[in-house]
Design an enzyme around this catalytic site. Structure first.
Site, short mmCIF file in Angstrom:
data_model
loop_
_atom_site.label_atom_id
_atom_site.label_comp_id
_atom_site.label_asym_id
_atom_site.label_seq_id
_atom_site.Cartn_x
_atom_site.Cartn_y
_atom_site.Cartn_z
CB SER A 224 11.39 20.87 6.50
OG SER A 224 11.68 20.01 5.43
CE LYS B 148 12.14 21.31 2.11
NZ LYS B 148 11.94 19.99 2.73
CB SER C 94 10.11 17.37 4.85
OG SER C 94 10.78 17.48 6.08
#
Lengths: 478, 481, 63
Positions: A156, A81, A180
């Site tokens: 996210s 990420k 997330s």
């Protein structure tokens, strides 16, 4: 040849590389062929690190040939990420303000995966500064759900989950401040774990809500998840909030047996706004675990309805302070000087560099910390956090795990909720309690409804990841 | 009219813990002075996203030492807070500090320091925080088109000590800072002579009137000047019938004036909240006992010991212990040559006068305890007189030469060479036969001969030896008869 | 924005008298590091700074 290998669980791929059925380089070439094809449809990555990944793979092949000791993540391609710092590799946080930010150091989790011979293949798309549940709030454009390209992958960490679902990565790292990791895992049919707060080092994770967030694995199955979690967790002296325990081998917790386990089913987790289909699928899963020997009972948590506003007040407050450093002086976007003073330059930089949702949260967070509002918002939220934690502690006195939906709804269409932030926030209703309490929670797939994935969330008491793995593994195997 | 006794002054002192090796929350060097800009930085102190602070254990220990030395009450549990405001010298645009408003729990509260022998200055609170980077401009802050930032200092451990407004004159403020500095020196946590190691903000009010803050005071010499200026300024306002505004003013130590400079950062609400990246600190009794057991001798105790052990006056002992380096110099010198009274006088009066006249620091002088031991020794042996000693002292502290070396070079030593003196005596006896005859019968005529001998040697020979030889000669003449 | 603030007001319903805040979810205290110097290669940092002059970070004017 052997292109099916990309679809295998990471554990299998690692074994084949170690067993020299396929070279690390060969695997990496195949992986990047697939990435290049899929990316046109999915857009899971912001940055790809093909060259360094291939040279890493060759180094690992040499190690294999020389019969050297191999790490547990030997040769596997890992998607990271883009809010986790990678030395020399651009780390954007999905934001224009960090569009060209190249960290001078590796996050602790990156050091750890490298020391286990894992290979970073790229940085994945995300909502800007992890503020969102759809990955639509990325400055670099949205990621598309591999199961239905008209729909969001969740967020996210949408890029990481989509990369796993589309077999563009063997393993992935996400980060979870309010869901997330688990939200996109639910929407993309992957396994995603947010561990006990403090088990995985946050050193190198670009902060959004420091007291809530953890880095964690997003993987194809539970075994992969246990492997990656074992590699990245354990005490780190660079993170003051890191728990003082050494790393454990969680693959030992993968026991196909739930006999005698007590499941709590909290009715507020199935409250108003939860899709009937989701309710049905989750209940079916609970019944399945019951049939495998677990028992369950239904409970109520009085303070759970306050978890969402409590969470948002804390996260936004912390964020408003964390994001103050982006002023363009030391790193990141810097607008032309003209003859402005620094206050003007700061505002211009931030106006241009931050997206709408980030600005909204900074303003709300600043408000919640301001003199005169601190008591009513920030302090009060932290007190409610205590009440919520106490209630959970009470339940865990006589339950092993709680089971509930990860997301109250099915993956929705791009643009569907972006107009209404409050509606977007509501999506996190079932995931935020684990962040507020620090408790570990995992999302695993529990079926599809018209080709749309549904996720099942399992929550355990602090430091009881073993129970999560046991229940998740048993569910997956049966 | 403002009456001097109605003046109330409070200080907010920032002391760098300069004796630490590393910064407060990262492993960069604490020794940032004289380094090329932005070379003493890392992801933590430069505020790179993702980097996290970890507290320096020794910084906490040093702060506890200071708190205990000031008799403050150490908190059982304390938290770090974020103080949020935008300023280019702060890498994160927040400072990790401790909450300084009501409800915050600093490292220690209360405590006191006695100045002038009996004046109690109460301490309100003591806490730890991180220092900021350093800004510089092309010309002045107002005229410069750019700001140059050096973050080498960012993250250095700072201790903030806040007093109650218990000082009633600028002089008391200076004495407080001097005494505090001596304590810091004796504890070995801070070297106050380093530029910027001890800085302070002062607040001043008259007769319960409006409070004026003065920021940016860089040393204890400046504090007295700044406060004096401020008193004069406010007096003149009042005499013209103008009200004193409650405001923040800055001290300009070049122009030696305070001036009003409203910067945006000061207007703010700092939005304090607990630093989520650091965990609470719990200070147990055992930790406190440990620190107490390692506590070195403090100035107050040392002063008493000096009075007893070396038979010094209370005033001299006070002066000597006002700086650790001075007290150390004294004790070492006495070890080499045990005349504490002689040595203490040179240190407490001559040396300090020299420093103040020349505006120098002891550290910059090239002097050792041996210098003072030797000086005292030369005087005691009658080898130099006091006037000559004064001039030797000046040359000694200016050049770092040993006193004996200076005496040698200048030919200052009193001549005590018997052979040389005998020759002069013989010459004088030949030229003054009448006086010699008188001297044989009249003691007083001896003085005349003495004078002649001294004149012949430009007064540098030892009169005792001269007298001795004259008497010898006279006896020989007597016997010869 | 106001809609969100209104939603936050929901927490007003909860009575939190005598409840301590949970600033830190982990129950650990006194985490320290030893006072040791480790030099970081500052060139790696200054390299990413947008404007530098003679190693100073160059910022806009103050006023």
């Amino acid at each position: 040849m052997k292109s099916y290998i990309l679809k295998l669980p990471a554990v299998e791929i690692i074994n084949r590389i170690k067993g020299q059925e396929i070279s690390a380089e060969e695997y990496m070439i195949k992986l990047f062929e697939r990435i290049e094809r899929e990316e046109r449809k999915i857009h899971a990555f912001i940055t790809l690190t093909k060259d360094s990944a291939l040279s890493q793979a060759r180094i690992i092949d040499r190690k294999i040939k020389k019969n050297e000791k191999l790490g547990r993540l030997c040769g596997i391609g890992i998607a990271v990420k883009d809010n986790i710092c990678t030395d020399g590799v651009r780390t954007t946080c999905g934001s224009r303000i960090l569009e060209n930010f190249i960290p001078p150091y590796d996050a602790t989790v990156i050091e750890r995966i490298k020391s286990e011979d894992g290979i970073v293949i790229g940085k994945t798309n995300m909502d800007e500064f992890a503020m969102g549940s759809t990955t639509e709030y990325s400055y670099f454009g949205p990621t598309f759900n591999p199961w239905d390209r008209e729909r969001v992958p969740g967020g996210s960490s949408g890029g990481s989950a989509a990369a796993i679902a589309s077999h563009e990565a063997g393993l992935a790292l996400g980060a979870d401040t309010g869901g997330s990791i688990r939200c996109p895992s639910s929407f993309c049919s992957t396994v995603g774990l947010k561990g006990t707060y403090g088990l995985v080092s946050r050193y190198g994770l670009i902060s959004y809500g420091n007291s809530l967030e953890q880095i964690g694995p997003i993987t194809k199955d539970v075994k992969d998840c246990a492997l990656l979690f074992s590699c990245i967790s354990g005490h780190d002296s660079k993170d003051s909030t890191s728990l003082p325990y050494p790393a454990k081998d969680y693959t030992k917790a993968l026991v196909d047996d739930v006999k005698g386990l007590k499941i709590g089913v909290v009715k507020e987790f199935f409250g108003e706004g939860t899709d009937e289909v989701v309710v049905k699928y989750v209940w079916n899963s609970i019944k399945k675990l019951e049939s495998l020997g677990a028992s369950y009972d239904e409970l109520s948590l009085k303070f759970l309805e306050y978890a969402l506003p409590t969470y948002y007040i804390i996260a936004m407050s912390e964020a408003s302070s964390n994001l103050a450093r982006y002023d363009g002086l030391r790193y990141g976007l810097r607008v032309p000087n003209k003859s402005y003073d620094w206050n003007t330059i700061f505002s211009k930089n931030r106006k241009l560099g931050f997206g709408l949702e980030v600005k909204r949260r900074i303003i709300l967070g600043t408000y919640a910390l301001s003199a005169g509002y601190f008591q009513a918002y920030y302090l009060k939220a932290q007190k409610i956090r205590t009440l919520i934690r106490r209630e959970f502690d009470q339940i865990f006195k006589n339950h092993d795990v709680l089971i509930c939906p990860t997301m109250p709804i099915l993956p929705f269409k791009l643009g569907e909720k972006i107009k209404d932030p409050l509606e977007m926030y509501m999506c996190d209703i079932d995931t935020v309690p684990a962040n507020l309490t620090g408790m570990p929670a995992i999302s695993i797939p529990c079926g599809f409804y018209h080709n749309l994935p549904i996720g099942l969330q399992i929550i355990a008491q602090i430091y009881r990841e073993d129970l999560l793995f046991r229940v998740a593994y048993t569910f997956e195997q049966n | 009219m403002i009456k001097e006794d109605l003046v109330k002054i409070g200080l907010e002192v920032h002391c760098q813990l300069t004796k630490l090796k590393s910064k407060l929350f990262c492993s960069c060097s604490a020794d940032y002075r004289g380094k090329e800009p932005n070379t003493n930085i890392c992801p933590v102190c430069f505020g790179i996203p993702g980097a996290l602070p970890v507290l320096n254990e020794k910084a906490l220990k040093y702060a506890l030492m200071v708190a205990l030395a000031l008799n403050a009450k150490v908190s059982e549990r304390t938290l770090f807070y974020r103080k949020n405001y935008f300023y280019p010298d702060m890498p994160k645009n927040f400072q990790i500090s401790q909450y300084d408003k009501a409800g915050g729990i600093p490292l220690a509260v209360g405590g006191r320091l006695i100045i002038n022998g009996n004046k109690i200055i109460n301490i309100r609170r003591i806490h730890l925080e991180e220092d900021t980077g350093k800004l510089s401009y092309e010309g002045t802050i107002e005229s410069s088109n750019v700001t140059y930032i050096d973050y080498n200092r960012a993250g250095i451990a700072l201790m903030e000590i806040v007093t109650e407004p218990d000082m009633n004159s600028p002089k008391e403020a200076r004495l407080f800072l001097q005494k505090l500095s001596s304590i810091l020196e004796h504890l070995g946590v801070c070297d106050p002579s380093l530029e910027g190691a001890v800085r302070c903000d002062a607040n001043i009010s008259f007769g319960g009137g409006k409070r004026v803050e003065i920021k940016n005071i860089s040393s204890f010499k400046e504090v007295e000047r700044a406060l004096r200026f401020e008193i004069t300024r406010q007096r003149s306002l009042v005499s013209k019938g103008i009200d004193v505004k409650s405001e923040t003013r800055h001290w300009d130590d070049v122009r030696r004036v305070t001036f009003s400079l409203r910067l945006k950062e000061e207007e703010g609400d700092y939005r304090y909240f607990p630093e989520p990246d650091l965990v609470p600190i719990e200070i147990s009794n055992e930790m406190i006992q440990q620190v107490l057991s390692e506590m070195p001798e403090l100035p107050e105790a040392r002063k008493k010991r000096f009075i007893n052990q070396y038979d010094l006056s209370s005033q001299t002992a006070e002066v000597l212990t006002s700086r650790k380096i001075l007290a150390d110099l004294f004790e070492e010198s006495v070890r080499f040559y045990p005349n504490p009274r002689e040595i203490s006088n040179w240190l407490a009066s001559d040396l300090l006068a020299y420093l103040s006249d020349t505006n120098k620091e002891i550290e910059s002088l090239n002097i050792t305890p041996k210098h003072f031991a030797e000086l005292a020794h030369l005087i005691d042996n009658g080898l130099i007189n006091r006037n000559i000693a004064k001039s030797i002292f000046i040359e000694m502290v200016t050049t770092g030469k040993m006193p004996s070396e200076i005496v040698e070079e200048r030919g200052l030593k009193k001549i005590s060479d018997q052979h040389y003196i005998s020759e002069i005596v013989d010459k004088v006896f030949k030229e003054n036969e009448k006086a010699v005859k008188d001297a044989l019968v009249n003691e007083k005529a001896v003085n005349y001969l003495m004078g002649c001998v001294m004149k012949n040697s430009s007064g540098r020979i030892d009169p005792n030896i001269v007298l001795q030889i004259i008497k010898q000669r006279l006896n020989q003449i007597k016997e010869g008869d | 924005m106001n809609e969100i603030l209104d939603y936050f007001k929901k927490i007003d319903e909860v009575d939190v008298e005598n409840i301590p805040p949970t600033y830190h979810v982990v129950n650990i205290v006194n985490v320290f590091r030893p006072d040791e110097v480790r030099v970081f290669d500052a060139n790696k940092i200054i390299k990413i700074t947008p404007r530098v002059k003679e190693r100073y970070v160059k910022g806009p004017k103050a006023i």
